[in-house]
Design an enzyme around this catalytic site. Structure first.
Site, PDB file in Angstrom:
ATOM      1  CG  HIS A  13      -3.077 -12.082   7.392  1.00  0.00           C
ATOM      2  ND1 HIS A  13      -2.329 -13.233   7.279  1.00  0.00           N
ATOM      3  CD2 HIS A  13      -3.652 -11.897   6.172  1.00  0.00           C
ATOM      4  CE1 HIS A  13      -2.474 -13.739   6.066  1.00  0.00           C
ATOM      5  NE2 HIS A  13      -3.259 -12.936   5.362  1.00  0.00           N
ATOM      6  CD  GLU A  14      -0.138 -13.190  14.256  1.00  0.00           C
ATOM      7  OE1 GLU A  14       0.861 -13.922  14.145  1.00  0.00           O
ATOM      8  OE2 GLU A  14      -0.168 -12.155  14.948  1.00  0.00           O
ATOM      9  CG  MET A  29      -0.570  -9.019  -3.429  1.00  0.00           C
ATOM     10  SD  MET A  29      -1.716  -9.028  -4.808  1.00  0.00           S
ATOM     11  CE  MET A  29      -3.124  -9.807  -4.082  1.00  0.00           C
ATOM     12  CG  ASP A  39      -2.328 -18.178  -1.801  1.00  0.00           C
ATOM     13  OD1 ASP A  39      -3.480 -17.974  -2.180  1.00  0.00           O
ATOM     14  OD2 ASP A  39      -1.840 -17.591  -0.812  1.00  0.00           O
ATOM     15  CB  SER A  84      -7.525 -14.764   3.402  1.00  0.00           C
ATOM     16  OG  SER A  84      -7.723 -13.974   2.242  1.00  0.00           O
ATOM     17  CG  HIS A 109       1.044 -11.518   5.035  1.00  0.00           C
ATOM     18  ND1 HIS A 109      -0.188 -10.975   5.288  1.00  0.00           N
ATOM     19  CD2 HIS A 109       1.043 -11.825   3.709  1.00  0.00           C
ATOM     20  CE1 HIS A 109      -0.903 -10.935   4.175  1.00  0.00           C
ATOM     21  NE2 HIS A 109      -0.185 -11.453   3.203  1.00  0.00           N
ATOM     22  NE  ARG A 153      -9.363 -11.194  -3.019  1.00  0.00           N
ATOM     23  CZ  ARG A 153      -8.342 -11.607  -3.773  1.00  0.00           C
ATOM     24  NH1 ARG A 153      -7.654 -12.667  -3.431  1.00  0.00           N
ATOM     25  NH2 ARG A 153      -7.992 -10.924  -4.856  1.00  0.00           N
ATOM     26  CB  VAL A 210      -1.231 -18.747   9.988  1.00  0.00           C
ATOM     27  CG1 VAL A 210      -1.680 -18.235  11.355  1.00  0.00           C
ATOM     28  CG2 VAL A 210       0.281 -18.949   9.963  1.00  0.00           C
TER      29      VAL A 210
HETATM   30  P1  AMP Z   1      -0.824 -12.199  -0.352  1.00  0.00           P
HETATM   31  O1  AMP Z   1      -0.488 -10.944   0.383  1.00  0.00           O
HETATM   32  O2  AMP Z   1      -2.230 -12.671  -0.134  1.00  0.00           O
HETATM   33  O3  AMP Z   1      -0.397 -12.177  -1.794  1.00  0.00           O
HETATM   34  O4  AMP Z   1       0.072 -13.337   0.325  1.00  0.00           O
HETATM   35  C1  AMP Z   1       1.467 -13.211   0.427  1.00  0.00           C
HETATM   36  C2  AMP Z   1       2.035 -14.529   0.875  1.00  0.00           C
HETATM   37  O5  AMP Z   1       1.483 -14.880   2.138  1.00  0.00           O
HETATM   38  C3  AMP Z   1       1.711 -15.672  -0.084  1.00  0.00           C
HETATM   39  O6  AMP Z   1       2.861 -16.504  -0.209  1.00  0.00           O
HETATM   40  C4  AMP Z   1       0.590 -16.392   0.624  1.00  0.00           C
HETATM   41  O7  AMP Z   1       0.509 -17.764   0.288  1.00  0.00           O
HETATM   42  C5  AMP Z   1       0.998 -16.202   2.075  1.00  0.00           C
HETATM   43  N1  AMP Z   1      -0.167 -16.364   2.945  1.00  0.00           N
HETATM   44  C6  AMP Z   1      -1.382 -15.762   2.821  1.00  0.00           C
HETATM   45  N2  AMP Z   1      -2.225 -16.204   3.782  1.00  0.00           N
HETATM   46  C7  AMP Z   1      -1.533 -17.105   4.523  1.00  0.00           C
HETATM   47  C8  AMP Z   1      -1.854 -17.917   5.660  1.00  0.00           C
HETATM   48  N3  AMP Z   1      -3.051 -17.886   6.227  1.00  0.00           N
HETATM   49  N4  AMP Z   1      -0.884 -18.710   6.158  1.00  0.00           N
HETATM   50  C9  AMP Z   1       0.351 -18.756   5.588  1.00  0.00           C
HETATM   51  N5  AMP Z   1       0.717 -18.011   4.517  1.00  0.00           N
HETATM   52  C10 AMP Z   1      -0.213 -17.215   3.992  1.00  0.00           C
END
Ligand code: AMP
Length: 273
Positions: free
Chosen positions: A31-32, A27, A147, A182, A34, A184, A173
């Protein structure tokens, strides 16, 4: 790096390639965490596709859809620098029409933990992931263990709907001080961020207890709640990898999950034991 916004253009472009495709749905506000998914995909596939789409159907009324962080230019730069081949950047109208076919998250696993405080959230997640997987048709798709419930439900969907993609889980990470990365986290004030460290601290405490052979989940959860105090706890649970409650930690088959609210920000974290 190619940037594509039209789903059918992307589908047609990839169809002619005949190469392995690794896909990372996100979304944005990258960050690291991703980037580690992207690096895992680069190591295993010839083409790497990242999508950035803030999926409206997974936000409940009153949630942060309108203020979800958007960093379009920075995200494009990051993707280009880390070697993403295709960035898929659709609009909501490209993904959703009216009178939609949708997926329904399973009644039990979709409505516990995060699904309890966000009923319907996982139906939106599964619907968009299904659409994105159908557009990209990847060999492998990469999801964060952070997640864990989302990952579990996506793996269940792939299995139960007999889909061909391989789902690859990637480790969480963290910042040096333990906070799980995150998008957020930028909502957190300095104070809230400090308080939020209690989440990873509670998980560390759990792994220390388990390393001392304390396996009783009730006892562990009690200590974790003390560490989390005074954060508002949405849930703290120890489940097996099928997301069923257990009385004793099963080493190699357990997940310890926390969702807590720091300030006004819901934060998720977990460890797999
Ligand atoms: P999001 O953009 O928050 O929907 O996350 C996209 C993908 O990145 C999802 O598969 C998340 O589980 C993964 N993700 C988000 N934060 C982390 C993190 N700190 N370490 C590893 N993967 C992450």
């Amino acid at each position: 790096m190619k940037i594509i916004t039209d789903p059918l253009e992307l589908k047609n472009y990839l169809k002619d390639k005949n190469q392995s495709v690794g896909f990372i749905p996100t979304m944005g506000a990258l960050h690291e965490g991703h980037i580690s998914l992207i690096n895992a995909a680069k190591a295993e596939n010839e083409i790497v596709v990242v999508s950035i789409f803030v999926n409206p159907t997974q936000f409940l009324k009153g949630e942060d859809l309108d203020k979800y962080p958007s960093r379009e230019d920075a995200d494009k730069k990051i993707c280009s620098l880390v070697g993403v081949d295709i960035l898929f950047f659709p609009d909501a109208d490209d993904i959703y029409g009216s009178d939609e076919v949708t997926l329904q998250a399973p009644n039990v696993r979709g409505y516990v933990l995060e699904g309890r405080s966000r009923p319907g959230h996982f139906s939106g997640v599964l619907t968009v992931v299904m659409k994105l997987l159908n557009i990209v048709s990847p060999s492998r798709a990469y999801f964060g263990k952070k997640d864990a419930q989302q990952l579990n439900l996506i793996m269940l969907m792939v299995k139960q709907l007999f889909m061909s993609v391989e789902i690859v889980p990637v480790d969480t990470v963290r910042e040096a001080d333990g906070l799980a990365l995150s998008s957020r986290n930028i909502y957190l004030s300095e104070f809230d961020r400090k308080e939020a460290l209690k989440i990873s601290a509670s998980l560390r405490l759990c792994s220390v207890m388990v390393s001392k052979n304390i396996l009783d989940t009730k006892e562990i959860l009690e200590s974790m709640r003390e560490t989390l105090y005074p954060l508002e706890i949405a849930y703290v649970e120890i489940l097996n990898r099928d997301f069923k409650k257990i009385e004793q930690v099963e080493i190699g088959n357990s997940i310890v999950l926390v969702e807590a609210i720091s300030g006004e920000t819901r934060l998720l974290d977990n460890i797999w034991l």
